[in-house]
Design an enzyme around this catalytic site. Structure first.
Site, short mmCIF file in Angstrom:
data_model
loop_
_atom_site.label_atom_id
_atom_site.label_comp_id
_atom_site.label_asym_id
_atom_site.label_seq_id
_atom_site.Cartn_x
_atom_site.Cartn_y
_atom_site.Cartn_z
N LYS A 5 17.62 106.97 -39.12
CA LYS A 5 17.88 107.90 -40.22
C LYS A 5 17.04 107.59 -41.45
O LYS A 5 16.38 108.48 -42.02
CB LYS A 5 19.37 107.85 -40.58
CG LYS A 5 19.74 108.51 -41.90
CD LYS A 5 21.20 108.33 -42.19
CE LYS A 5 21.57 106.91 -42.54
NZ LYS A 5 21.18 106.53 -43.92
N THR A 6 17.04 106.34 -41.88
CA THR A 6 16.32 105.97 -43.11
C THR A 6 14.81 106.19 -42.94
O THR A 6 14.14 106.67 -43.86
CB THR A 6 16.60 104.50 -43.46
OG1 THR A 6 18.01 104.31 -43.56
CG2 THR A 6 15.94 104.14 -44.79
N ASP A 42 20.88 111.90 -48.60
CA ASP A 42 21.27 110.90 -47.60
C ASP A 42 22.80 110.86 -47.50
O ASP A 42 23.51 111.16 -48.46
CB ASP A 42 20.73 109.53 -48.02
CG ASP A 42 20.81 108.51 -46.89
OD1 ASP A 42 21.08 108.89 -45.74
OD2 ASP A 42 20.60 107.31 -47.18
N GLU A 43 23.32 110.47 -46.33
CA GLU A 43 24.76 110.28 -46.10
C GLU A 43 25.56 111.52 -46.53
O GLU A 43 26.59 111.42 -47.21
CB GLU A 43 25.27 109.04 -46.85
CG GLU A 43 24.55 107.75 -46.51
CD GLU A 43 24.94 107.17 -45.16
OE1 GLU A 43 25.64 107.86 -44.39
OE2 GLU A 43 24.51 106.04 -44.86
N GLN A 92 30.42 109.72 -38.40
CA GLN A 92 30.62 108.53 -39.22
C GLN A 92 31.21 108.87 -40.59
O GLN A 92 31.04 108.11 -41.55
CB GLN A 92 29.30 107.77 -39.39
CG GLN A 92 28.75 107.21 -38.08
CD GLN A 92 27.57 106.29 -38.28
OE1 GLN A 92 27.70 105.17 -38.79
NE2 GLN A 92 26.40 106.75 -37.89
N ARG A 142 28.30 99.27 -34.04
CA ARG A 142 27.70 98.17 -34.79
C ARG A 142 27.09 97.14 -33.85
O ARG A 142 26.33 96.27 -34.27
CB ARG A 142 28.75 97.44 -35.67
CG ARG A 142 29.44 98.25 -36.76
CD ARG A 142 28.50 99.03 -37.63
NE ARG A 142 28.34 100.39 -37.10
CZ ARG A 142 27.37 101.21 -37.45
NH1 ARG A 142 26.44 100.82 -38.29
NH2 ARG A 142 27.30 102.42 -36.94
#
Length: 726
Positions: free
Chosen positions: A33-34, A220-221, A251, A599
């Site tokens: 994503k980043t 973002d997010e 998420q 994770r």
């Protein structure tokens, strides 16, 4: 020129190059994503579609903004200066500084911190003659923040969003608080977005200014945005509609902070013709871990839908483990043993993590790691015995055991509030010094002599009398019952029940866990000595450490090995979430489980216990419904309480209540008597050293419900009981 695109997969490149019009990038866990967001920013600059100051980029943290700035500079080969890049609050503050006069402020307005906000609100409540003891300012502050998160100015609050706080006067207090802020030329944190959004909505000239300024918007997010952030973005994106939101509906786990998952779910409705790009190639985890996570989250209906698959060449790996233990103590020993074994095999502690649903769960694992000598760290919080509420409760216990403990007495004398100010506390200290007596004794003397007056004297007399009563209870009923009673009668529990901040329920759970912890010790003194030894445990800051944190705190992190304990109904999914929110809250709990599993890079180890201690008693538990939602082909079931290896657990499984196996006491534990070889039947006459003679009314494994002749009905362990007669 396009070398920066070469390392992207097809979906990532599509997300980067789709520059015109609304775009929603659904970025699954570990899908880059980043990288997509920063490459898209650089692509817009390098393809000459906009100047740096024409791109509005919104992140959720200052750290993310710094990292993005550095990555963009690296790709473009030039300093990333003059950017509109930052958090919602930072960007809104920048807008307000420019147009402060249009919202009744001066450009040099102050931004109050939490303490100043609360102090100002107390002043407003005092002026309105609102009883702060009956109507806690913290609760009103939390309500005002909720209104601001939803974009409500004073006077705009609909009836269904109102509250009965202060008999329906909360809206008036909100208006008075805002007026007072304006008088002080100040805002609070929530005002930054609220006032900026109000300005964009009501002032066409200001809105037009920013429509001309920004050709592209990157977010973002997006799944974590609240309503006021959503309105802010919608207003700014009206002109060019070149808005790209990156997020993962699977998420979205922060509804308790105001986040609205509907913002991402309705993106196509808000922006007709929007392009949806799904990033599904995960470069973090093995195929079994991804299959387990994807199968679990597919049970949610409120999602846009995507399925993660491994983008790694070495995606084959171990199945997700589901380990069933008899009790929570065995669970802690299992995790400790696995950590030791992994470490012996050359795995670093820094690549292992224990992720819990609630912070109180860390205590058992902390104590186990201390016993084993394994260094650990708590991420996003304090060690269990360092938390403020636990320190407060232990201070009460220290005074109970030793009234001359001045430090402990001073800590709790005004917690909760009893009207002890600096002047009266100085008087107590002066009396203590001149008479060479403890602070506790000095307070007794001042109460007796009448030197303390009015409400303060009554409060201190009541506190001292309560300590006398609690000491009598300690001798009569033991330390576990006494602590539970003390927390209630002192008003300490009520103080946190009245607190409406998001962390208040967690503090109450921590206090319950403290009571549970005490049940492992036969005496109060033994428990206090244990706590002192734990607090003295020094960690070597140079060593790699095992990480412990809540699932909420783990978002964005990754580890080779992840332990996920406590997957039981009522623990995870959390009972409070189920009681308060129904299906919507259950789906957020499931998203939290998805976050936890994803994770893990190599190993995900889920565990649940058939029995957990509730206060001093053991209570049967059933496995979390989420365990039944895991795919049987990708999990291995094992453990002392499992219903069979490598088979799917039928839901719900009620484990039979069976005799708990005797265990050896750890080095820090008080020795306990071994399990009884004989069974005590219902109706038997028995004797207990503390409670005297009684009759057994019911038997549950090694727990007996006994009606004692002098102290009523109690539940005790059979190993502390002697048979009397036949």
């Amino acid at each position: 020129m396009s070398a920066y695109l070469d390392g992207l997969n097809t979906a990532q490149r599509d997300a980067v190059e789709a520059t015109e019009g609304p775009v929603l990038v659904l970025a699954g866990a570990g899908t880059g994503k980043t990288r997509v967001l920063t490459t898209r920013f650089a692509h817009i600059l390098l393809s000459k579609r906009a100047f740096p100051n024409q791109i509005l980029t919104v992140t959720f943290t200052n750290k993310a903004a710094r990292e993005m700035r550095e990555r963009v500079a690296k790709i473009t080969g030039q300093p990333a200066e003059g950017l509109w890049l930052g958090t919602f609050h930072a960007l809104s503050a920048r807008m307000l500084r420019r147009f402060a006069d249009r919202v009744g402020l001066q450009p040099n307005f102050s931004i109050l911190d939490t303490d100043d906000q609360l102090r100002l609100l107390k002043q407003v409540m005092e002026a309105a003659k609102i009883d702060a003891k009956r109507w806690p300012p913290n609760a009103l502050m939390a309500q005002i923040q909720r209104w601001k998160d939803r974009g409500f100015m004073p006077g705009e609050i609909p009836a269904d969003q109102d509250t009965d706080f202060a008999n329906g006067r909360a809206k008036d207090l909100y208006a008075a608080y805002q007026a007072r802020l304006k008088t002080l030329n100040a805002t609070d944190f929530g005002d930054l977005l609220l006032l900026a959004t109000h300005l964009l909505k009501t002032d066409p000239e200001v809105l037009a200014t920013y429509h001309r300024a920004f050709r592209y918007i990157l977010v973002d997010e997006y799944q974590d945005t609240n309503l006021v952030q959503y309105y802010w973005l919608r207003l700014l994106a009206q002109a060019h509609k070149n808005i790209c939101c990156v997020g993962d509906d699977d998420q979205s786990i922060y509804s308790w902070r105001g986040a609205e998952i509907e913002n991402i779910l309705k993106f196509e409705r808000d922006f007709p013709g929007a392009k949806i790009v799904k990033l599904e190639a995960n470069y973090r985890s093995t195929a079994p871990i991804l299959a387990a996570a994807s199968h679990l989250i597919a049970h949610n209906e409120g999602r846009l839908g995507k399925t993660l698959h491994s983008g790694r060449n070495d995606s084959a790996g171990e199945n997700v483990e589901v380990i069933a233990l008899w009790d929570s103590e065995e669970e802690a020993r299992m995790v400790g043993g696995r950590v030791e074994a992994l470490r012996r095999d050359g795995n670093s502690l820094a690549e292992m993590a224990i992720l819990v649903r609630a912070s109180f769960q860390t205590r058992a694992f902390e104590e186990r790691m201390i016993t084993l000598g394994l260094p650990y760290r708590i991420i996003g919080g304090l060690r269990f015995y360092e938390r403020a509420e636990i320190r407060d409760a232990i201070a009460y216990l220290r005074v109970l055991a030793q009234p001359a403990d001045d430090l402990a007495f001073e800590r709790i004398i005004n917690t909760p509030k009893r009207g002890v100010g600096d002047v009266s506390l100085r008087a107590m200290h002066e009396k203590s010094r001149t008479a060479q007596i403890s602070l506790y004794a000095a307070t007794q003397a001042l109460v007796a002599s009448g030197e303390l007056r009015g409400k303060l004297r009554d409060a201190m007399r009541n506190l001292l009398q309560q300590f006398d009563q609690w000491r009598a209870m300690l001798a009569r009923e033991g330390h576990v019952v006494t602590l539970a009673t003390l927390l209630d009668e002192s008003g300490y529990t009520a103080m946190w029940q009245a607190d409406k901040s998001p962390d208040a329920p967690g503090r109450l759970e921590n206090l319950k866990e403290l009571v549970r912890a005490m049940a492992d010790f036969e005496t109060l003194q033994g428990f206090l000595e244990h706590v002192a030894l734990v607090m003295e445990n020094e960690e070597n800051t140079d060593d790699a450490k095992l990480s412990m944190m809540t699932l909420h705190g783990a978002k964005g992190l990754e580890f080779d090995t992840v332990f996920l304990p406590g997957w039981e109904e009522g623990v995870f999914p959390n009972q409070r979430a189920l009681d308060e929110g129904g299906v919507k809250s259950l789906e957020e709990e499931r998203r939290l489980a998805y976050v936890g599993i994803t994770r893990a890079r190599k190993r995900a180890i889920i565990s649940h216990a058939a029995n957990r201690r509730i206060y001093a008693n053991w209570q049967s538990s059933i496995p979390s419904r989420f365990i039944d939602e895991l795919p049987s082909d990708f999990i291995n079931v094992s453990g002392s309480a499992s219903v069979g290896r490598s088979q799917r657990l039928a839901a719900p499984v009620q484990f039979p209540v069976m005799a708990r196996r005797p265990r050896e006491a750890d080095a820090w534990e008080q020795p306990s008597r071994p399990a009884r070889p004989d069974k005590i039947p219902v109706g038997a006459r028995v004797f207990h050293q503390k409670f005297g003679y009684g009759t057994v009314m019911a038997v549950d494994d090694d727990r007996l419900d006994i009606k004692f002749e002098t102290s009523g009905e109690k539940r005790v362990l059979d190993r502390f009981i002697e048979r009397h007669g036949s």
